[in-house]
Design an enzyme around this catalytic site. Structure first.
Site, mmCIF file in Angstrom:
data_model
loop_
_atom_site.group_PDB
_atom_site.id
_atom_site.type_symbol
_atom_site.label_atom_id
_atom_site.label_comp_id
_atom_site.label_asym_id
_atom_site.label_seq_id
_atom_site.Cartn_x
_atom_site.Cartn_y
_atom_site.Cartn_z
ATOM 1 N N HIS A 74 0.812 -1.212 0.000
ATOM 2 C CA HIS A 74 0.000 0.000 0.000
ATOM 3 C C HIS A 74 0.852 1.272 0.000
ATOM 4 C CE1 HIS A 74 0.817 0.631 4.320
ATOM 5 N NE2 HIS A 74 0.756 -0.687 4.393
ATOM 6 N N ASP A 75 0.344 2.286 -0.672
ATOM 7 C CA ASP A 75 0.926 3.636 -0.674
ATOM 8 C C ASP A 75 2.297 3.716 -1.321
ATOM 9 O OD1 ASP A 75 -1.239 4.979 0.956
ATOM 10 O OD2 ASP A 75 -0.567 3.490 2.409
ATOM 11 N N GLY B 237 4.960 -1.467 2.282
ATOM 12 C CA GLY B 237 4.206 -0.237 2.101
ATOM 13 C C GLY B 237 5.059 1.016 2.118
#
Length: 268
Positions: A123-124, A141
Site C-alpha cells: 500500500h501507498d 508499504g
C-alpha cells in the site's frame, strides 16, 4: 478499435468502465469502480477490484489480485486508489494493493513496468516507469521506486524505503535503507556493492557520464569524514554534472534517513 470482449464465464459488475479493445478472459472478475484502458487484457482467473485504474495495453495473467484491500491493519475502508500505467506486464499471482489514509491514500505504478510471478507491491507505494520486479519480489508499504529500477528474484524492500532511478537490487537481497540512484545493492542484509554499470551501458549512458559517476561514488563513500560532509564536497566539485547531482539531490532529500553503504569503504 473493437468493442470490449468479455468471456461468458467472466463477471463484470455494473459501473465498470471498459475502453475499446478490452479483453476480459475466462473466470475473471472486474469490480464496479474499476477502469480498464484501451486494449487491456485479463488473460483468465484475474480479479481487479476497488478504485483501480489500469492503463492502456496492460496485460494481466492468471490469479493476479489487483486492487484488493491493503494489508494494513489500520485500514478502515477509506476510499483509496490504485493507478497502474500503460503497457505494463503483470504475471501470475501478482498482488498490487491500493493506498491508505495514513500514506497518501493512493498507490501509483508507472508505464512499461513488468511484475513477474508472485511479486507484491504494498500500500501507498510509488513505482516509476520501466521498472522490473522479478519473481517473488516483496515491496512493503510506502516505498518509492525510481524509473528503470530492477529488483532481482526473491528480494525484499523494507517499508518507507527509497530506491533511486536506475538502481539494481540483487536476487534474495533484503534492503533496509535507501539505495542511491545508479547504485547496486546485494546481500541480506543488503550493502552497496558499487554502481549499476551494466545497466547504465545498456541504457546508453556515455563513457564520460559513467566515468563521472564512478569518481563521484568513490568520493561519496570514502573513509574520511561523514557522509553529509562528503556530499557537500562532491556537490561543489560536480555541480555541472546532472547524473552526479541526481545522487546528491536524492541523499539530501532523505534528510536523516539511513543510506545503504558499502561494507568496507567505496567499491568500484
Amino acid at each position: 478499435m473493437a468493442s470490449p470482449k468479455i468471456h461468458p464465464t467472466a463477471i463484470v459488475e455494473d459501473g465498470t468502465n471498459l475502453a475499446d479493445g478490452v479483453i476480459v478472459g475466462p473466470f475473471s472478475i472486474v469490480g464496479a469502480d474499476v477502469t480498464l484502458g484501451e486494449g487491456v487484457e485479463l488473460k483468465s482467473h484475474v480479479v481487479v477490484t476497488g478504485r483501480t485504474t489500469v492503463g492502456a495495453r496492460t496485460r494481466i495473467f492468471p490469479f493476479a489480485s489487483i486492487g484488493h484491500q491493503p494489508q494494513d491493519l489500520k485500514y478502515k475502508g477509506e476510499p483509496s486508489t490504485l493507478t497502474i500505467g500503460s503497457d505494463c506486464l503483470i504475471r501470475e499471482g501478482v498482488t498490487l494493493n491500493p493506498g491508505t489514509e495514513g500514506g497518501g491514500i493512493q498507490t501509483t505504478i508507472g508505464n512499461n513496468c513488468a511484475f513477474l510471478a508472485n511479486s507484491h507491491v504494498g500500500h501507498d507505494c510509488r513505482v516509476g516507469n520501466n521498472v522490473i520486479f522479478s519473481n517473488n519480489v516483496m515491496l512493503a508499504g510506502h516505498c518509492e521506486i525510481g524509473d528503470f529500477v530492477i529488483i532481482g528474484g526473491g528480494a525484499a524492500v523494507i517499508q518507507f524505503a527509497r530506491v533511486g532511478a536506475h538502481a539494481f537490487i540483487g536476487g534474495m537481497s533484503g534492503l533496509e535503507q535507501d539505495l542511491i540512484p545508479y547504485g547496486m545493492a546485494l546481500g541480506n542484509r543488503a550493502y552497496l556493492s558499487g554502481l549499476n554499470i551494466v545497466g547504465l551501458q545498456r541504457r546508453g549512458f556515455s563513457r564520460n557520464e559513467i566515468h563521472d559517476l564512478r569518481r563521484a561514488y568513490r568520493l561519496l563513500f570514502a573513509q574520511e569524514g561523514t557522509l553529509l560532509e562528503r556530499v557537500e564536497d562532491v556537490a561543489e566539485e560536480f555541480k555541472d554534472h546532472p547524473t552526479v547531482m541526481e545522487i546528491i539531490a536524492f541523499i539530501r532529500a532523505g534528510g536523516k534517513r539511513s543510506m545503504c553503504t558499502p561494507k568496507n569503504g567505496a567499491d568500484s
